[in-house]
Design a protein around this motif. Structure first.
Motif, short mmCIF file in Angstrom:
data_model
loop_
_atom_site.label_atom_id
_atom_site.label_comp_id
_atom_site.label_asym_id
_atom_site.label_seq_id
_atom_site.Cartn_x
_atom_site.Cartn_y
_atom_site.Cartn_z
N GLN A 182 0.83 -1.14 -0.12
CA GLN A 182 0.10 -0.20 0.03
C GLN A 182 0.80 1.13 0.11
OE1 GLN A 182 -3.24 0.50 -0.29
NE2 GLN A 182 -3.46 -1.96 -0.17
N PRO A 183 0.43 2.27 -0.91
CA PRO A 183 1.45 3.45 -0.68
C PRO A 183 1.09 4.33 0.55
CG PRO A 183 -0.55 3.66 -2.56
CD PRO A 183 -0.40 2.15 -1.88
N ALA A 184 -0.11 4.17 1.00
CA ALA A 184 -0.27 4.89 2.21
C ALA A 184 -0.42 3.94 3.42
CB ALA A 184 -1.70 5.76 1.78
N ASN A 185 -0.41 4.69 4.48
CA ASN A 185 -0.69 4.06 5.95
C ASN A 185 -2.11 4.60 6.16
OD1 ASN A 185 1.94 2.73 6.13
ND2 ASN A 185 2.75 4.39 6.96
N GLY A 186 -3.21 3.56 5.77
CA GLY A 186 -4.40 4.24 5.88
C GLY A 186 -5.19 4.00 6.97
N VAL A 187 -6.28 4.74 7.06
CA VAL A 187 -7.64 4.40 7.81
C VAL A 187 -8.53 3.96 7.02
CG1 VAL A 187 -8.92 5.57 9.42
CG2 VAL A 187 -6.70 6.55 9.32
N TYR A 188 -9.20 2.82 7.26
CA TYR A 188 -10.01 2.37 6.34
C TYR A 188 -11.58 1.97 6.85
CZ TYR A 188 -6.25 1.12 3.18
OH TYR A 188 -4.94 1.14 2.51
N ARG A 189 -12.54 2.13 6.12
CA ARG A 189 -13.83 1.46 6.47
C ARG A 189 -14.33 0.10 5.79
NH1 ARG A 189 -17.13 5.39 4.80
NH2 ARG A 189 -18.00 4.14 2.98
N LEU A 190 -14.72 -0.67 6.54
CA LEU A 190 -15.03 -1.99 5.74
C LEU A 190 -16.56 -2.09 6.15
CD1 LEU A 190 -14.98 -4.94 4.72
CD2 LEU A 190 -14.13 -5.59 7.13
N ASP A 191 -17.34 -2.01 5.07
CA ASP A 191 -18.80 -2.13 4.87
C ASP A 191 -19.07 -3.48 5.07
OD1 ASP A 191 -19.38 0.70 4.87
OD2 ASP A 191 -18.83 0.86 2.72
N PRO A 192 -20.71 -3.80 5.61
CA PRO A 192 -21.19 -4.94 5.77
C PRO A 192 -21.10 -6.06 4.62
CG PRO A 192 -22.43 -3.67 7.11
CD PRO A 192 -21.44 -2.67 6.39
N ASP A 193 -21.10 -5.17 3.49
CA ASP A 193 -21.20 -5.82 2.15
C ASP A 193 -19.86 -6.20 1.74
OD1 ASP A 193 -20.14 -3.54 1.28
OD2 ASP A 193 -21.98 -2.97 -0.03
N GLY A 194 -18.72 -6.05 2.52
CA GLY A 194 -17.42 -6.39 2.11
C GLY A 194 -16.76 -5.28 1.25
N ARG A 195 -17.28 -4.24 0.93
CA ARG A 195 -16.55 -2.93 0.38
C ARG A 195 -15.60 -2.46 1.30
NH1 ARG A 195 -20.20 1.89 -2.02
NH2 ARG A 195 -20.58 1.84 0.25
N VAL A 196 -14.46 -2.05 0.88
CA VAL A 196 -13.43 -1.50 1.54
C VAL A 196 -13.23 -0.05 0.97
CG1 VAL A 196 -11.08 -1.38 2.41
CG2 VAL A 196 -12.34 -3.42 2.33
N THR A 197 -13.23 0.91 1.98
CA THR A 197 -12.99 2.48 1.54
C THR A 197 -11.94 2.98 2.22
OG1 THR A 197 -15.23 2.70 0.91
CG2 THR A 197 -13.96 4.79 1.17
N LEU A 198 -10.78 3.71 1.51
CA LEU A 198 -9.82 4.55 2.33
C LEU A 198 -10.37 5.82 2.66
CD1 LEU A 198 -6.80 4.80 3.04
CD2 LEU A 198 -6.63 5.71 0.45
N ILE A 199 -10.53 5.97 3.87
CA ILE A 199 -10.98 7.34 4.50
C ILE A 199 -10.10 8.35 4.70
CG2 ILE A 199 -12.78 6.15 5.06
CD1 ILE A 199 -12.23 6.47 8.04
N ASP A 200 -8.68 7.83 4.91
CA ASP A 200 -7.66 8.88 5.04
C ASP A 200 -6.23 8.25 4.94
OD1 ASP A 200 -5.95 11.07 5.73
OD2 ASP A 200 -6.85 11.34 7.55
N GLY A 201 -5.72 8.81 3.93
CA GLY A 201 -4.17 8.03 3.68
C GLY A 201 -3.22 8.82 3.97
N SER A 202 -3.32 10.24 4.84
CA SER A 202 -2.39 11.00 5.04
C SER A 202 -1.62 11.28 6.44
CB SER A 202 -3.21 12.40 5.02
OG SER A 202 -3.96 12.74 6.28
N LEU A 203 -2.12 10.18 7.21
CA LEU A 203 -1.37 9.96 8.59
C LEU A 203 -0.24 9.13 8.36
CD1 LEU A 203 -4.26 9.40 10.73
CD2 LEU A 203 -3.16 11.66 10.47
N SER A 204 0.96 9.37 9.09
CA SER A 204 2.21 8.63 8.92
C SER A 204 2.28 7.27 9.49
CB SER A 204 3.29 9.63 9.47
OG SER A 204 3.16 10.19 10.64
#
Length: 341
Positions: A182-204
């Motif tokens: 992964q190019p970012a150290n991310g904060v993600y959301r995993l929805d009940p349907d299995g979809r993953v969303t990157l919600i912030d990739g700016s934190l170190s």
């Protein structure tokens, strides 16, 4: 969940039920802390033994505290009656662990119907474990076609969505690891349907994660000594980021005399944040006022409420600590059905 950055070499010593003994100091910064922790409250040492204790979670059905030892690839169980025992080994990656500094499980939360939800550093996944059968199900392993770095901590929203962090702490070399995709150290959301969303990739180095009682504020700690902060994200009705602000900044407090960095955290039923940081476990009001600090003389990696909801358990290197409180853990008053289990 910083892993071995602050751990020393310790001998494994699985203990039987420990005798209560003072194990930390409580520094009171505001009178409001008395409503949460009694003036005569004492921190107890209840167990010791792991290389680096992390990810504590109270499982009411087992009458036990479970916690991870990511470097040793073990999951432990502590019960008041008979003390500490190995609950699962390996707790994460099975087989060859070359390239991993922390191949085991890390953050854990209780799921519905006897399930345990795990940020699995070694398997680089969000995992569901059936506590009765031992069956493991991978809920998320990739984003945008690439493997996660090493999922670290997680929290569940009332609608079943799971927010989790993905720093590189599980990998040898951290950001320089050849396994890092992964190019970012991310904060993600995993929805009940299995979809993953990157919600912030700016934190170190995103680390601990928690939700406010109303589910409208997401807290994420950044375990970077150059930017030791907690970020508060305002969430809209769909769980997307609507705003972002620095909740607290303790960069100026980082140093060898105050071991630890922003790490694991929990929110109580009143919205107060119990957060690992420089010098121990910080207690913040919902407005970000520092009410006090629990100082164990070593880095405190994480915490969890358990037993009747008034016991605050803390993982601190090779130690497990307990403090009786006047408040209750959020999960004890807000547990709801979770489609992800």
């Amino acid at each position: 969940m910083i892993g071995r950055l602050f751990s020393g070499l310790v001998m494994l010593a699985l203990t039987a039920a420990a005798q209560p003994q003072p194990a930390a100091r409580i520094h009171r910064g505001a009178a409001a802390l008395d409503a949460l922790i009694a003036p005569d409250a004492v921190v107890e040492r209840v167990a010791e033994g792991p290389d680096w204790a992390e990810g504590p979670v109270w499982i009411a059905a087992l009458g036990s505290l479970l916690f991870s030892d990511p470097p040793r690839n073990r999951m432990y169980r502590w019960r008041p009656a008979d003390g500490l025992s190995v609950f699962r080994e390996p707790s994460g990656l099975a087989g060859d662990t070359t390239g991993f500094r922390e191949p085991g499980s890390n953050g854990m939360i209780a799921g519905a119907d006897g399930m345990l939800l795990i940020a699995d550093s070694g398997d680089r996944a969000i995992v569901r474990l059936d506590l009765a059968t031992g069956q493991r199900t991978m809920l998320a392993t990739r984003y945008d076609g690439r493997r996660f770095n090493s999922p670290n901590d997680l929290v569940r929203a009332a609608n079943g969505a799971i927010y989790f962090t993905d720093p590189p702490y599980g990998l040898d070399g951290l950001d320089a690891s050849p396994l890092k995709e992964q190019p970012a150290n991310g904060v993600y959301r995993l929805d009940p349907d299995g979809r993953v969303t990157l919600i912030d990739g700016s934190l170190s180095f995103p680390n601990g994660v928690a939700l406010s009682p109303d589910g409208r504020t997401l807290y994420v700690s950044n375990s970077d000594p150059a930017r030791a902060v907690w970020i508060a994200y305002g969430l809209d009705a769909q769980g997307n980021i609507a705003s972002r602000r620095v909740f607290a900044d303790m960069t100026a407090s980082v140093g060898p005399e105050r071991p630890g960095l922003p790490d694991g955290m929990k929110v109580d039923a009143r919205g107060n944040l119990f957060a690992s940081g420089p010098g121990g476990l910080m207690i913040f009001s919902p407005a970000g006022v520092l009410l006090g600090r629990i100082d164990a003389g070593t880095a405190i990696s994480n915490c969890a409420f358990g037993e009747d909801g008034h016991s605050l358990f803390m993982t601190a290197g090779h130690l497990i600590l307990r403090l009786r409180t006047r408040t209750r853990g959020l999960a004890d008053v807000e547990r709801r059905a979770d489609p992800t289990g």
